[in-house]
Design a protein around this motif. Sequence first.
Motif, mmCIF file in Angstrom:
data_model
loop_
_atom_site.group_PDB
_atom_site.id
_atom_site.type_symbol
_atom_site.label_atom_id
_atom_site.label_comp_id
_atom_site.label_asym_id
_atom_site.label_seq_id
_atom_site.Cartn_x
_atom_site.Cartn_y
_atom_site.Cartn_z
ATOM 1 N N GLU A 62 1.174 -1.166 -0.359
ATOM 2 C CA GLU A 62 0.234 0.202 0.015
ATOM 3 C C GLU A 62 0.798 0.725 0.365
ATOM 4 N N GLY A 63 1.892 1.420 -0.339
ATOM 5 C CA GLY A 63 2.712 2.469 0.036
ATOM 6 C C GLY A 63 3.141 2.885 1.621
ATOM 7 N N ARG A 64 2.811 2.203 2.372
ATOM 8 C CA ARG A 64 3.713 3.348 3.758
ATOM 9 C C ARG A 64 4.678 2.633 3.573
ATOM 10 N N LEU A 65 5.162 1.519 4.012
ATOM 11 C CA LEU A 65 6.749 1.444 4.273
ATOM 12 C C LEU A 65 7.494 0.465 2.871
ATOM 13 N N GLN A 66 9.272 1.370 3.017
ATOM 14 C CA GLN A 66 10.114 1.311 2.467
ATOM 15 C C GLN A 66 10.838 -0.265 2.526
ATOM 16 N N ARG A 67 11.421 -1.351 2.074
ATOM 17 C CA ARG A 67 12.194 -2.075 2.448
ATOM 18 C C ARG A 67 13.234 -1.720 1.350
ATOM 19 N N ARG A 68 14.352 -1.381 2.130
ATOM 20 C CA ARG A 68 15.665 -0.534 1.090
ATOM 21 C C ARG A 68 17.149 -1.742 0.920
ATOM 22 N N ARG A 69 18.088 -1.795 1.215
ATOM 23 C CA ARG A 69 18.879 -2.341 0.747
ATOM 24 C C ARG A 69 20.045 -2.073 2.260
ATOM 25 N N GLY A 70 20.449 -2.894 2.759
ATOM 26 C CA GLY A 70 21.337 -2.606 3.562
ATOM 27 C C GLY A 70 20.740 -1.697 4.752
ATOM 28 N N VAL A 71 19.918 -1.336 4.773
ATOM 29 C CA VAL A 71 18.934 -0.287 5.907
ATOM 30 C C VAL A 71 18.021 -1.224 6.879
ATOM 31 N N GLY A 72 17.100 -1.266 6.105
ATOM 32 C CA GLY A 72 15.811 -2.551 6.209
ATOM 33 C C GLY A 72 14.391 -1.529 6.118
ATOM 34 N N THR A 73 13.386 -1.709 6.909
ATOM 35 C CA THR A 73 12.244 -1.138 6.958
ATOM 36 C C THR A 73 11.756 -0.008 6.940
ATOM 37 N N THR A 74 11.562 1.414 6.044
ATOM 38 C CA THR A 74 11.208 2.591 6.899
ATOM 39 C C THR A 74 10.314 3.140 6.093
ATOM 40 N N VAL A 75 9.685 3.676 7.105
ATOM 41 C CA VAL A 75 8.518 4.617 6.668
ATOM 42 C C VAL A 75 8.464 5.147 5.294
ATOM 43 N N ALA A 76 7.513 4.993 4.532
ATOM 44 C CA ALA A 76 7.908 5.418 2.841
ATOM 45 C C ALA A 76 6.955 7.376 3.564
ATOM 46 N N PRO A 77 8.141 8.000 2.526
ATOM 47 C CA PRO A 77 7.513 9.963 2.225
ATOM 48 C C PRO A 77 6.179 9.795 1.472
ATOM 49 N N PRO A 78 5.338 10.741 1.791
ATOM 50 C CA PRO A 78 4.164 11.005 0.645
ATOM 51 C C PRO A 78 4.132 10.659 -0.882
ATOM 52 N N ARG A 79 3.471 10.845 -0.894
ATOM 53 C CA ARG A 79 3.869 10.508 -2.698
ATOM 54 C C ARG A 79 2.568 12.025 -3.801
ATOM 55 N N VAL A 80 4.205 12.126 -4.497
ATOM 56 C CA VAL A 80 2.983 13.753 -5.268
ATOM 57 C C VAL A 80 3.604 13.156 -6.712
ATOM 58 N N GLY A 81 2.883 13.952 -7.477
ATOM 59 C CA GLY A 81 2.123 13.742 -9.066
ATOM 60 C C GLY A 81 3.187 13.340 -9.915
ATOM 61 N N VAL A 82 3.083 12.210 -10.546
ATOM 62 C CA VAL A 82 3.967 11.778 -11.601
ATOM 63 C C VAL A 82 3.303 11.460 -13.022
ATOM 64 N N ALA A 83 2.257 12.144 -14.194
ATOM 65 C CA ALA A 83 1.913 12.034 -15.023
ATOM 66 C C ALA A 83 2.730 10.943 -15.931
ATOM 67 N N VAL A 84 1.581 10.214 -16.096
ATOM 68 C CA VAL A 84 1.921 8.878 -17.115
ATOM 69 C C VAL A 84 1.098 9.640 -18.589
ATOM 70 N N GLY A 85 2.137 9.430 -19.805
ATOM 71 C CA GLY A 85 1.297 9.618 -20.606
ATOM 72 C C GLY A 85 1.091 11.238 -20.889
ATOM 73 N N SER A 86 1.828 12.242 -20.506
ATOM 74 C CA SER A 86 2.023 13.464 -20.575
ATOM 75 C C SER A 86 1.886 14.381 -21.927
ATOM 76 N N THR A 87 2.642 13.425 -22.947
ATOM 77 C CA THR A 87 2.812 13.461 -23.983
ATOM 78 C C THR A 87 1.875 12.722 -24.813
ATOM 79 N N ALA A 88 0.541 12.835 -24.940
ATOM 80 C CA ALA A 88 -0.079 11.950 -25.335
ATOM 81 C C ALA A 88 -0.407 12.187 -26.960
ATOM 82 N N ASN A 89 -0.940 11.299 -27.144
ATOM 83 C CA ASN A 89 -0.768 10.920 -28.225
ATOM 84 C C ASN A 89 1.015 11.041 -29.171
ATOM 85 N N GLY A 90 1.563 11.098 -28.968
ATOM 86 C CA GLY A 90 2.997 10.912 -28.935
ATOM 87 C C GLY A 90 4.066 9.782 -28.618
ATOM 88 N N TRP A 91 5.091 10.223 -29.875
ATOM 89 C CA TRP A 91 5.851 9.089 -29.726
ATOM 90 C C TRP A 91 6.976 8.788 -28.676
#
Length: 249
Positions: A62-91
């Motif tokens: 669910e994105g509340r935790l992250q498992r990181r190599r050499g570190v362990g299980t950490t509390v995940a940071p809040p999420r920010v937007g990353v658009a998928v397909g913002s160049t609609a109908n473009g190569w």
Amino acid sequence: MGTTQLESVPEPKYWHLKTVLSEALDQDFAVGEVLPNERELAARFGVARATLRQALEQLELEGRLQRRRGVGTTVAPPRVGVAVGSTANGWPVESVDGWELVGATEAEPPAAVRALLGTPEGESVHTVRRTRITGGQAVAAELLYVPAASAPGLSPLDAPSGPARARAVLRELQRLVLDGQDRSVELGSARADDAKELDRLPGAPVLVVTTRYFTSTGTAAVSIATYRADTCRLTFTDSLDLNLTSPTA
């Protein structure tokens, strides 16, 4: 209506524990803080380690935790937007929306991709690898499969490998007239190469975004982009454009 069999099933112990742990993450832990080991957590909440492990895996999904190599299980940071397909109908192009070219090779695609492309068995295609960087962190790894017919002007002399070769393949795609594209999303597990690139463990949950690019003659290219499921969530705008969100560094 009477009570259904499903409604009469009690809540699993790990699910209740997940709720308790989620509240503890909000109250007792800071973003990036490393959680105590499983033995300590199991003793703290009075549960078996197997139950605890199930709850932790669900919180990671669910994105509340992250498992990181050499570190362990950490509390995940809040999420920010990353658009998928913002160049609609473009190569796909270089250096747009954080995508960076890694390299290109020629090989036979997986059977599922071959079926989407309509290429015969045994035929090699150009395979371009890109990585998407957001806030200094790799959030997606992409393989773009391009049949030779979609890059007719590409010469073996146009850089045998690496980013230069990838750039040449994308340049050939730009010469074609794109009629449209379709996209699908499904939950998957990280393969070893993608896991390494995304700093995840092999088998970690990922979101697999498959995009087909069409010209008047059929499918011209297929993209398989693997996003970190622990830091990405799907949102839909009024225009039904697909967006993903991921954390800052």
